[in-house]
Design an enzyme around this catalytic site. Structure first.
Site, PDB file in Angstrom:
ATOM      1  N   GLY A   8      11.780   5.183  -0.096  1.00 40.31           N
ATOM      2  CA  GLY A   8      10.803   5.960  -0.366  1.00 40.31           C
ATOM      3  C   GLY A   8      11.054   7.361  -0.268  1.00 40.31           C
ATOM      4  O   GLY A   8      10.688   8.159   0.117  1.00 40.31           O
ATOM      5  N   GLY A  11       9.029  10.278  -2.222  1.00 42.05           N
ATOM      6  CA  GLY A  11       7.730  10.275  -1.886  1.00 42.05           C
ATOM      7  C   GLY A  11       7.407  11.750  -1.000  1.00 42.05           C
ATOM      8  O   GLY A  11       8.320  12.622  -0.749  1.00 42.05           O
ATOM      9  N   ASP A  50      15.516  -2.630  -3.746  1.00 41.03           N
ATOM     10  CA  ASP A  50      13.928  -2.672  -3.818  1.00 41.03           C
ATOM     11  C   ASP A  50      13.771  -3.335  -2.533  1.00 41.03           C
ATOM     12  O   ASP A  50      14.152  -4.195  -2.009  1.00 41.03           O
ATOM     13  CB  ASP A  50      13.564  -3.755  -5.015  1.00 41.03           C
ATOM     14  CG  ASP A  50      12.019  -3.907  -5.093  1.00 41.03           C
ATOM     15  OD1 ASP A  50      11.419  -3.738  -3.942  1.00 41.03           O
ATOM     16  OD2 ASP A  50      11.681  -4.092  -5.917  1.00 41.03           O
ATOM     17  N   TYR A 139      -4.844  -0.901   2.887  1.00 39.47           N
ATOM     18  CA  TYR A 139      -3.683  -0.106   3.520  1.00 39.47           C
ATOM     19  C   TYR A 139      -3.924  -0.115   5.002  1.00 39.47           C
ATOM     20  O   TYR A 139      -2.877  -0.156   5.698  1.00 39.47           O
ATOM     21  CB  TYR A 139      -3.812   1.257   2.887  1.00 39.47           C
ATOM     22  CG  TYR A 139      -2.789   2.547   3.147  1.00 39.47           C
ATOM     23  CD1 TYR A 139      -1.625   2.510   3.002  1.00 39.47           C
ATOM     24  CD2 TYR A 139      -3.585   3.638   3.860  1.00 39.47           C
ATOM     25  CE1 TYR A 139      -0.789   3.362   3.455  1.00 39.47           C
ATOM     26  CE2 TYR A 139      -2.780   4.627   4.500  1.00 39.47           C
ATOM     27  CZ  TYR A 139      -1.439   4.590   4.325  1.00 39.47           C
ATOM     28  OH  TYR A 139      -0.647   5.464   4.836  1.00 39.47           O
ATOM     29  N   LYS A 143      -1.027  -1.467   7.773  1.00 46.45           N
ATOM     30  CA  LYS A 143      -0.714  -0.450   8.776  1.00 46.45           C
ATOM     31  C   LYS A 143      -0.829  -1.090  10.072  1.00 46.45           C
ATOM     32  O   LYS A 143       0.133  -0.879  10.981  1.00 46.45           O
ATOM     33  CB  LYS A 143      -1.289   0.940   8.778  1.00 46.45           C
ATOM     34  CG  LYS A 143      -1.077   1.724   7.612  1.00 46.45           C
ATOM     35  CD  LYS A 143       0.609   2.074   7.463  1.00 46.45           C
ATOM     36  CE  LYS A 143       1.151   2.997   6.747  1.00 46.45           C
ATOM     37  NZ  LYS A 143       2.316   3.060   6.188  1.00 46.45           N
TER      38      LYS A 143
HETATM   39  N1  SER Z   1      -2.451  10.514   3.131  1.00 41.74           N
HETATM   40  C1  SER Z   1      -2.769   8.913   3.490  1.00 41.74           C
HETATM   41  C2  SER Z   1      -3.762   8.403   2.503  1.00 41.74           C
HETATM   42  O1  SER Z   1      -4.843   9.250   2.428  1.00 41.74           O
HETATM   43  C3  SER Z   1      -3.359   8.668   4.865  1.00 41.74           C
HETATM   44  O2  SER Z   1      -2.100   7.877   5.525  1.00 41.74           O
HETATM   45  O3  SER Z   1      -3.795   7.370   2.031  1.00 41.74           O
END
Ligand code: SER
Length: 313
Positions: A8, A11, A50, A139, A143
């Site tokens: 990444g 990013g 990848d 997401y 995590k």
């Molecule tokens: N910046 C991220 C988001 O808003 C937070 O981990 O997805």
């Protein structure tokens, strides 16, 4: 001699972390892997692969004698809701591949968690280190799962993996990602390009935030700490500032009084924002390895504007 792989790499975090690691370890020892467009000004070592493909990662690790992985590749909150299958695949299978290889090749690993690991049932103010983790986004689910995987590989296999729950990060080097806190990056593009911006959250949506230089300094400090100091192997609470869109707008207006901000909350993004804490208690990180932020809201606003101005020239 340490050889570092950053996934990444292009990013929001990677764009600032790679140069910092190049400075610390030497450019020939840092290998950048990313699927985003490589900026034309990038100088350094590029590798192809990848994170979902363990064989491609293993090849890189063997070829370059990798000792440390900063595994940043992952989808953010809004991107995750658009494609939950991909979010799971990249965020979880990618991490698991890295942890498996870390066990086999004795690698040290950094992996970012997020305030997205928290959810609507978590205490919203000064969220404690050890608290309820019931996120309502894919997401967030990746995590929490990732944090538990990291702890498992440490406890079961002794993998030296360390992690921070990043708040919303603000920087100008990389274009803003598909996240909920990213209005705070988009707003500066709006300011400098059109002198106006329509915020996709409500004016009072308070969220924990941090300027990218603090995040990079904290990440390197965590990785430099002696292993015995690391008492949290899921992920550390990590905090600097918190503000609402309205507070950020008034800070910008101190410098650009004619700036026009409007509010047009997006239901998906607003709901995500409401499920996250407003402020985070990071006393464990401060005590264990000496974390201390440097950027307050006014300093961050100044530095963002000056940096982005130069970038957009
Ligand atoms: N910046 C991220 C988001 O808003 C937070 O981990 O997805």
């Amino acid at each position: 001699m340490r050889n570092i792989l950053v996934t990444g790499a292009f990013g929001l975090v990677g764009s600032d972390l790679v140069p910092a690691l190049q400075k610390k370890f030497g450019s020939s020892h840092v290998f950048a892997l990313g699927n985003k467009t490589i900026p034309k000004e990038f100088k350094g070592q590029l590798v192809k692969g990848d994170v979902r493909d363990m064989a491609s990662l293993e090849k890189i690790i063997k070829k370059h004698n990798i000792t440390d992985v900063y595994h940043l590749a992952g989808l953010l909150s809004v991107g995750g809701e658009k494609n939950p299958d991909l979010a799971w695949d990249v965020n979880i299978n990618g991490l698991r591949n890295v942890l498996e290889l870390a066990r086999d090749y004795k690698l040290r690993v950094f992996w970012p968690s997020s305030i997205a690991a928290f959810g609507p049932t978590t205490p919203k103010k000064m969220t404690p280190q050890h608290t309820v983790l019931e996120p309502t986004t894919i997401y967030g689910a990746t995590k929490v799962t990732g944090e538990l995987l990291c702890q498992y590989y440490f406890v079961r296999w002794g993998v030296d993996v360390r992690s921070l729950r990043y708040p919303g990060l603000i920087g100008y080097k990389a274009p803003p990602g598909d996240g909920t806190t990213e209005y705070s990056v988009h707003i500066f593009y709006g300011l400098l390009k059109e002198n106006r911006y329509s915020v996709f959250l409500k004016a009072d949506a308070r969220l924990p935030m941090m300027y990218i230089d603090d995040a990079i300094r904290g990440t390197i400090k965590l990785m430099d700490a002696p292993s015995k100091k690391i008492t949290v192997r899921t992920s550390y609470n990590f905090a600097a500032i918190n503000f609402t869109p309205k507070e950020l707008v008034s800070e910008i207006k101190k410098l650009y009084p004619t700036f026009v901000a409007t509010y047009d909350p997006d239901p998906v993004k607003q709901k995500i924002a409401e499920s996250w804490p407003q402020s985070v208690d990071d006393r464990v990180a401060r005590k264990d390895w000496g974390w201390k932020p440097e950027f307050v809201l006014s300093k961050m606003t100044n530095v963002m504007i000056e940096g982005l101005k130069k970038k957009l020239q």
